[in-house]
Design an enzyme around this catalytic site. Structure first.
Site, PDB file in Angstrom:
ATOM      1  N   TYR A  80      32.564  21.779 -49.664  1.00  0.00           N
ATOM      2  CA  TYR A  80      32.206  20.352 -49.791  1.00  0.00           C
ATOM      3  C   TYR A  80      31.113  20.117 -50.824  1.00  0.00           C
ATOM      4  CZ  TYR A  80      34.645  19.684 -45.310  1.00  0.00           C
ATOM      5  OH  TYR A  80      35.566  19.632 -44.310  1.00  0.00           O
TER       6      TYR A  80
ATOM      7  N   ARG B  15       0.580  21.224 -24.947  1.00  0.00           N
ATOM      8  CA  ARG B  15       1.984  20.932 -24.627  1.00  0.00           C
ATOM      9  C   ARG B  15       2.039  20.774 -23.112  1.00  0.00           C
ATOM     10  NH1 ARG B  15       6.490  25.198 -26.650  1.00  0.00           N
ATOM     11  NH2 ARG B  15       6.072  26.067 -24.605  1.00  0.00           N
TER      12      ARG B  15
ATOM     13  N   MET C 195      31.610  22.916 -40.829  1.00  0.00           N
ATOM     14  CA  MET C 195      31.513  22.982 -39.368  1.00  0.00           C
ATOM     15  C   MET C 195      32.035  24.308 -38.809  1.00  0.00           C
ATOM     16  SD  MET C 195      32.973  20.432 -36.404  1.00  0.00           S
ATOM     17  CE  MET C 195      32.143  18.984 -37.034  1.00  0.00           C
TER      18      MET C 195
ATOM     19  N   LYS D   6      15.529  32.563 -20.849  1.00  0.00           N
ATOM     20  CA  LYS D   6      15.896  31.145 -20.983  1.00  0.00           C
ATOM     21  C   LYS D   6      16.927  30.968 -22.104  1.00  0.00           C
ATOM     22  CE  LYS D   6      11.883  30.432 -24.009  1.00  0.00           C
ATOM     23  NZ  LYS D   6      10.504  29.891 -24.068  1.00  0.00           N
TER      24      LYS D   6
HETATM   25  C1  LIG Z   1       9.722  31.088 -24.316  1.00  0.00           C
HETATM   26  C2  LIG Z   1       8.462  31.378 -23.601  1.00  0.00           C
HETATM   27  C3  LIG Z   1       7.919  32.673 -23.592  1.00  0.00           C
HETATM   28  C4  LIG Z   1       8.470  33.806 -24.426  1.00  0.00           C
HETATM   29  O1  LIG Z   1       8.018  33.669 -25.742  1.00  0.00           O
HETATM   30  P1  LIG Z   1       8.392  34.775 -26.848  1.00  0.00           P
HETATM   31  O2  LIG Z   1       7.556  34.434 -28.017  1.00  0.00           O
HETATM   32  O3  LIG Z   1       9.849  34.614 -27.103  1.00  0.00           O
HETATM   33  O4  LIG Z   1       8.064  36.083 -26.235  1.00  0.00           O
HETATM   34  C5  LIG Z   1       6.810  32.907 -22.820  1.00  0.00           C
HETATM   35  N1  LIG Z   1       6.254  31.901 -22.091  1.00  0.00           N
HETATM   36  C6  LIG Z   1       6.731  30.651 -22.110  1.00  0.00           C
HETATM   37  C7  LIG Z   1       6.051  29.602 -21.320  1.00  0.00           C
HETATM   38  C8  LIG Z   1       7.843  30.343 -22.868  1.00  0.00           C
HETATM   39  O5  LIG Z   1       8.309  29.086 -22.876  1.00  0.00           O
END
Ligand SMILES: *Cc1c(COP(=O)(O)O)cnc(C)c1O
Length: 389
Positions: A277, A142, A325, A44
């Site tokens: 800055y 969640r 930036m 992802k």
């Molecule tokens: C991102 C994610 C993972 C992977 O988690 P890591 O700690 O990066 O291995 C696994 N399952 C779900 C549902 C996630 O959102």
């Protein structure tokens, strides 16, 4: 995300070198940590900033059985790029591309009745069954379906749709809240509840191909969480889920990304000279300053102002003053490397460079955020694309 095949020495402003041999070796190391389970490579968010398609290809080449993404768009993009096999995505909102997902043979996650309704309707229109994985909230609080009446209803209606040929329940799954804190009481509680919710569904006739709950920290430290499949993200990229658990090397992992830049300017300044800055840094005496052409637009955390480490000509230097930036400054203490000299922000650490974990500590965050936020303006340069012999 831009892909370049130019070598490290190419005169790029900055580059994130992605070592695909390291990624493949990490896949093999993770398989050895969970020998009884299938491995899902979580790619992802552009493979945590490393580039989704090249990393997914390398992970599959090294033996990953599944690919995982958060959004359906990410999963559809992998399929469109020609990635074969099982691809799962879990972050859906109403009106999502259910039909496209069914037609692309994705496994989709369902946590609630609204989603079950939308996916069965899409399957009816597509004229073929959806692959659905039911997600249980075993305590993360969640996503996922609550235990009790909500789970009973979701399981009952999924089975009804399965009987109608509209879907196949391919998985039952959940996600852990505190896997990076071994011994945390929520871990045993979540594993126990997961087993109960799986047993409830199986008693009523669900026949999942895979039951899964483990992320990277659970894969590395909690064998009883492996079930049929482990979902590894951060560890695939050679980063430890938490410094308290151990270093990447402790787990046989190697960082995949090296972020570096070419110094845009080196100049001599007198003592008492304000830098960047707000003049958050004032030179303590006559010195040299190096201008690093990366800033918060590239994902360099502004919170790392006056703290982030950089390797220049074999020495660690610290950001002088604020990250802007597009650029920040390091005090080179009188050294005079030429403009164009390499500044390494982080990498595996073998050349003495800082790691993403060092940056996480400097910015008060986690290494996940450091690599994932490296922006699209930084080209990813892939090395070691060839499969190992
Ligand atoms: C991102 C994610 C993972 C992977 O988690 P890591 O700690 O990066 O291995 C696994 N399952 C779900 C549902 C996630 O959102």
């Amino acid at each position: 995300m831009s892909e370049r095949t130019a070598p490290r020495t190419a005169p790029l402003r900055a580059r994130a070198e992605i070592d695909l041999a390291a990624l493949r070796a990490n896949v093999r190391a993770l398989r050895a940590h969970a020998p009884g389970a299938a491995l899902m490579a979580v790619v992802k968010s552009e493979a945590y900033g490393h580039g989704a398609v090249p990393c997914a290809r390398a992970a599959v080449a090294a033996g990953a059985d599944w690919l995982g993404t958060a959004t359906p768009e990410e999963a559809l993009a992998l399929r469109a790029a020609g990635l074969p096999g099982r691809i799962m995505c879990w972050l859906w909102t109403p009106g999502g591309p259910w039909r496209e997902a069914i037609e692309a043979d994705l496994d989709v996650s369902v946590s609630a009745m609204w989603a079950l309704g939308e996916v069965t309707e899409a399957a009816r229109l597509a004229g073929r069954p959806a692959r659905v994985q039911l997600k249980a909230d075993t305590g993360l609080g969640r996503g996922g379906c609550q235990p009790g009446d909500d789970w009973a209803e979701l399981v009952r209606e999924a089975l009804r749709a399965e009987a109608e040929g509209l879907l196949r329940v391919t998985g039952l799954w959940s996600h852990l809240a505190c896997a990076d804190e071994p011994g945390h009481p929520s871990i045993a509680a979540q594993l126990g509840l997961f087993q109960e919710m799986v047993a409830y569904a199986e008693e009523r006739g669900v026949r999942p191909e895979v039951r899964h709950i483990a992320n990277s920290p659970a894969t590395l430290t909690l064998p009883e969480s492996h079930f049929d499949l482990v979902r590894t993200g951060i560890s695939l990229y050679g980063i430890s889920p938490s410094p308290e658990l151990g270093t990447p090397a402790d787990f046989g992992l190697r960082p995949v990304m090296t972020l570096s830049a070419s110094l845009a300017l080196v100049k001599r300044v007198p003592g008492g000279h304000g830098v960047s800055y707000g003049h958050g840094y004032v030179t303590p005496g006559e010195t040299t300053l190096g201008l690093v052409p990366l800033g918060y637009a590239d994902g360099i955390p502004r919170h790392a102002s006056s703290a982030g480490p950089v390797l220049v000509e074999g020495k660690w230097r610290t950001i002088a003053g604020r990250v802007a930036m597009d650029q920040f400054v390091v005090d080179l203490g009188g050294d005079e490397p030429e403009a164009g000299a390499e500044a390494v922000l982080f990498g595996p650490g073998d050349r003495g460079e800082p790691t993403a974990e060092d940056w996480a500590q400097a910015a008060g965050t986690i290494a996940y955020e450091i690599v994932t936020r490296i922006g699209t303006r930084v080209p990813r340069v892939y090395v070691n694309e060839e499969q190992d012999g």
